[in-house]
Design a protein around this motif. Sequence first.
Motif: not given
Length: 258
Positions: A237-257
């Motif tokens: 998210l912080a790198s240039a790989d996330g350059a077209f991302m803003s206002g995004e909330i990325v869920r990281i939970d192994g898919g449980v939700h």
Amino acid sequence: MTHGSRFEGKRIIVTGGGSGIGQAVVLRLVAEGGVVLAVDVNGAGLDETLRLAQVAAGHGGRALALSASVADEVAVKAMVANFVAAEGGLDTLVNMAGILRSSHTTETSLEAFNEILAINLGSTFLCCREALPHLEASGGSIVNAASTSAFFGHPYMSAYSASKGAIAALTYALSWEYAKRGVRVNAVAPGGIGTAMTASAAANFPEGVDMSLFMHLARGDYQFGQPEQVAGVVAMLASADGAFMSGEIVRIDGGVHA
Ligand SMILES: NC(=O)c1ccc[n+]([C@@H]2O[C@H](COP(=O)([O-])OP(=O)(O)OC[C@H]3O[C@@H](n4cnc5c(N)ncnc54)[C@H](O)[C@@H]3O)[C@@H](O)[C@H]2O)c1
């Protein structure tokens, strides 16, 4: 694992850098060449972060440490001003500092509720406010720590969940406010990561077992995730790989939700 050099020459502040996810973020960003200030109230944790960072560092990366509370307005102002003066600017702010205290809602004092909001939400607001002018100058970005508890009901965590829901809302608002000023603002929403926070929550509040039961019912093979798995997403998210991302909330939970 070898990492790239996406943060070579980048100047970064990571709050909560003395433990768990924040520490893993420091190590990942230092490995990718970042100059990273780890901030925490846990001095022993910061010492360990610096020790590990010497081993992890790559591409000219290095870690610095500051023992301070990011819920303290004076301390946050000094933290940002001193880092910018020393390093010449700021490219990334990662707000990972936080606390979790589980309790029955009817047994939660207003003082305890407000303390959780001040540390989780208030610190995120303060750090963003102080960092934003410098991030605007560098075209930088912010990554905040929301939680799956911002979007899904987690019992006995009403104050914590409220703070995390508000961090999600703050992330959306700042993303839009700075959309035309070149600052991207995103968040991660981890769920069930194996850190001191989850260990002490389980130990101090047995009813929290309900929470694990819920996760096991949802996914019988459920295991806590690793801090490094969140750190990799923060780095993206912080790198240039996330350059077209803003206002995004990325869920990281192994898919449980899911
Ligand atoms: N572990 C999880 O499952 C999980 C899930 C969702 C969200 N999160 C969030 O991720 C972030 C990191 O959590 P973690 O699991 O690594 O916990 P952790 O307890 O291992 O790390 C949190 C760090 O924040 C520091 N901290 C607390 N108050 C501070 C203050 N006032 N000033 C400076 N530092 C302070 C602590 O000393 C600690 O080192 C938190 O914001 C947490 O709410 C964690």
